[in-house]
Design a protein around this motif. Structure first.
Motif, short mmCIF file in Angstrom:
data_model
loop_
_atom_site.label_atom_id
_atom_site.label_comp_id
_atom_site.label_asym_id
_atom_site.label_seq_id
_atom_site.Cartn_x
_atom_site.Cartn_y
_atom_site.Cartn_z
N VAL A 113 67.17 8.28 137.66
CA VAL A 113 66.33 8.80 136.57
C VAL A 113 67.22 9.22 135.40
CG1 VAL A 113 64.75 10.67 135.90
CG2 VAL A 113 64.47 9.52 138.11
N TYR A 114 68.32 9.87 135.70
CA TYR A 114 69.27 10.35 134.68
C TYR A 114 69.73 9.19 133.79
CZ TYR A 114 73.51 12.43 132.71
OH TYR A 114 74.49 12.90 131.86
N ARG A 115 70.08 8.07 134.42
CA ARG A 115 70.57 6.93 133.66
C ARG A 115 69.50 6.34 132.74
NH1 ARG A 115 72.08 4.18 138.42
NH2 ARG A 115 73.20 5.78 139.49
N GLY A 116 68.24 6.49 133.08
CA GLY A 116 67.17 5.95 132.26
C GLY A 116 66.57 6.92 131.27
N THR A 117 67.07 8.15 131.28
CA THR A 117 66.52 9.18 130.40
C THR A 117 67.15 9.08 129.01
OG1 THR A 117 66.21 10.60 132.31
CG2 THR A 117 66.15 11.66 130.17
N LEU A 118 66.32 9.28 128.00
CA LEU A 118 66.79 9.11 126.63
C LEU A 118 67.14 10.41 125.93
CD1 LEU A 118 64.23 6.36 125.53
CD2 LEU A 118 66.58 6.05 126.33
N LYS A 120 68.42 14.30 125.30
CA LYS A 120 69.48 15.19 125.78
C LYS A 120 68.91 16.30 126.65
CE LYS A 120 73.46 17.71 124.08
NZ LYS A 120 74.26 18.11 122.91
N GLU A 121 67.74 16.80 126.28
CA GLU A 121 67.10 17.88 127.03
C GLU A 121 66.74 17.42 128.46
OE1 GLU A 121 62.74 19.68 126.94
OE2 GLU A 121 63.89 20.23 125.13
N GLN A 122 66.16 16.23 128.55
CA GLN A 122 65.82 15.69 129.87
C GLN A 122 67.07 15.45 130.71
OE1 GLN A 122 63.62 12.25 128.54
NE2 GLN A 122 61.65 13.17 129.15
N ARG A 123 68.09 14.90 130.08
CA ARG A 123 69.34 14.62 130.79
C ARG A 123 69.96 15.93 131.30
NH1 ARG A 123 71.50 9.38 130.05
NH2 ARG A 123 73.65 10.06 130.31
N SER A 124 69.86 16.95 130.51
CA SER A 124 70.41 18.24 130.89
C SER A 124 69.67 18.81 132.10
CB SER A 124 70.32 19.21 129.71
OG SER A 124 70.79 20.47 130.08
N ARG A 125 68.34 18.71 132.10
CA ARG A 125 67.54 19.19 133.22
C ARG A 125 67.84 18.42 134.50
NH1 ARG A 125 62.19 18.06 132.58
NH2 ARG A 125 62.44 17.79 130.38
#
Length: 142
Positions: A113-118, A120-125
């Protein structure tokens, strides 16, 4: 050739088919693929790669792919027979995922999921969750 525990896990009927020696070598080769899948699902290893292999073997042994059916036919074993035996083992609790194995699978899913997230906030979570899972694994290994 195979461990007694593995043969016991597979059951008398399936083990008898797999150990039959008077079959062509290519049939024995395909039967070995089935044995490796049973070895993988019976693993209690704390290793990340072993947990991934266990999940792949678990999914494969549920028999929902053409690949599974083809391997069984090449091994001259009824795919339903193999799938039913695996489901029975799972239902009896003989095959189960340990807490650490489940965490490793969550770790992998989070990274996907991390690799597909666009954002910064989502990646941080997601990274926070990944770090928590990793710390939980390390804690449980102690």
């Amino acid at each position: 050739m195979y461990s007694l525990n593995l043969l016991k896990l597979m059951g008398i009927n399936l083990a008898k088919h797999l150990l039959e020696e008077k079959v062509p070598s290519e049939v024995r080769l395909w039967r070995a693929v089935i044995v490796v899948a049973f070895e993988d699902v019976s693993s209690d290893s704390l290793n990340k790669i072993d947990a991934y292999r266990k999940k792949e073997a678990h999914t494969w042994l549920l028999g929902k792919s053409k690949d599974f059916e083809q391997v069984c036919y090449y091994a001259e074993i009824d795919p339903e027979f193999v799938k039913d035996r695996y489901q029975w083992l799972r239902d009896q609790g003989s095959v189960k995922f340990t807490r650490i194995q489940r965490l490793w699978l969550e770790y992998r899913a989070c990274y996907r999921v991390y690799r597909g997230t666009l954002t910064k906030e989502q990646r941080s979570r997601i990274m926070a969750r990944i770090k928590w899972v990793k710390s939980k694994i390390e804690e449980l290994k102690k």
